[in-house]
Scaffold this active site. Sequence first.
Site: not given
Ligand code: ZN
Length: 364
Positions: A127, A191, A243, A247, A251
């Site tokens: 966990r 990125e 998200e 966030r 994208n």
């Molecule tokens: Zn990416």
Amino acid sequence: MSPEGTHKIVEVTASGRSGYQIVSGARTRLPALMRAAGVDGSACLIVTDDNVAELYGSAIENDLEEAGFDVSTFVVRPGEASKDLEVVANLYRWAFANQVDRATPVVALGGGVVGDLGGFFAATVLRGVPLVHVPTTLVAQVDSSIGGKTGVNHVSGKNLIGSFYRPTLILTDTELLSTLPDREWRNGLSEVLKHALIRDLAFFDWLRTNWDSVLRREEHIVPEMVERAAQIKVDVVIHDELEGGLRRILNFGHTFGHAMERIAGYGSLGHGEAVALGMRAAAFLSAERGADVDIDALGHLLQDIVPTSIPPMPIDWLLQSMRRDKKRVGEVLHVVLLEEIGSAVVASDVTDDELRSALQHALA
Ligand code: ZN
Ligand code: ADP
């Protein structure tokens, strides 16, 4: 306090939960940084891939051994195919054979693949055990190691199984990037550019000014670039760890890019290459909708990142792929657009005609 010769890029804290540090420094500092971050286990599990193991594995193992850790290393095959539940099952078997306990740290030494896989393993074994990222690709240093996403792929799609899990420490050593193949460097630059475009005009201008040095990975440029790009990611995920909204702007270029990766066939386009083409589409669409974006200036930079030959991708297939993907998860299609360089918005009313002309522009 960070050990000598390192400096803290940032302390990531959000939602009132315990934070973690992203530290920039030489990899030889890893054991001291782990101890300083409160890792007190005696065993230590390293997850890495063949290429990284060959280059850096034994040096890092030795450093950790010298600091009193009893190190075991699991080496996976390089590449996306290792983000697989069967590999995770092998990791569990290995961990239990090596007497893992709740204090045993997992060091994910590698690129995005190793980070996602090792992160998921660390999040789920017993966990959750302490997770330490030592990202070795540009993508991993500025993007994938930050933000707590871990996971593996499923036959139904990429990254469909996983969890959000905070690392204990991220150690970023930009010297590790010197051995990256050129294609991986360019994939990572995608990125970096994305972060500048959605959030930081000054950083975009800096990239433009220094672009030739950036392409050549000059030593006086790389650390600052990595740190600024990583900061932007941190800034976004701090505000939206799970998200919920903000966030989504990460994208940018990805809705188009993911469709291109799928339609071109995984591997034929690198992720960053597809995202660069996707950003070309998204920037065009933004300008069409009236945003103040100089797509020629941007196109000039993207030119150095997009692949030299673009595989054939029928526009209708791309469109279908973009729509279908969202329908399956019961969402409308969100496309991240720029209002201007340095500021992004999410549009959910983009028409097929708009998508088609953006794709045509990007792939022309
Ligand atoms: Zn990416
Ligand atoms: P990404 O980080 O782009 O998501 P991967 O984890 O698949 O992708 O890494 C890309 C490739 O680069 C892999 O083949 C990996 O073994 C290799 N690699 C990772 N780090 C280094 C490095 N520092 N030097 C050389 N090759 C590396």
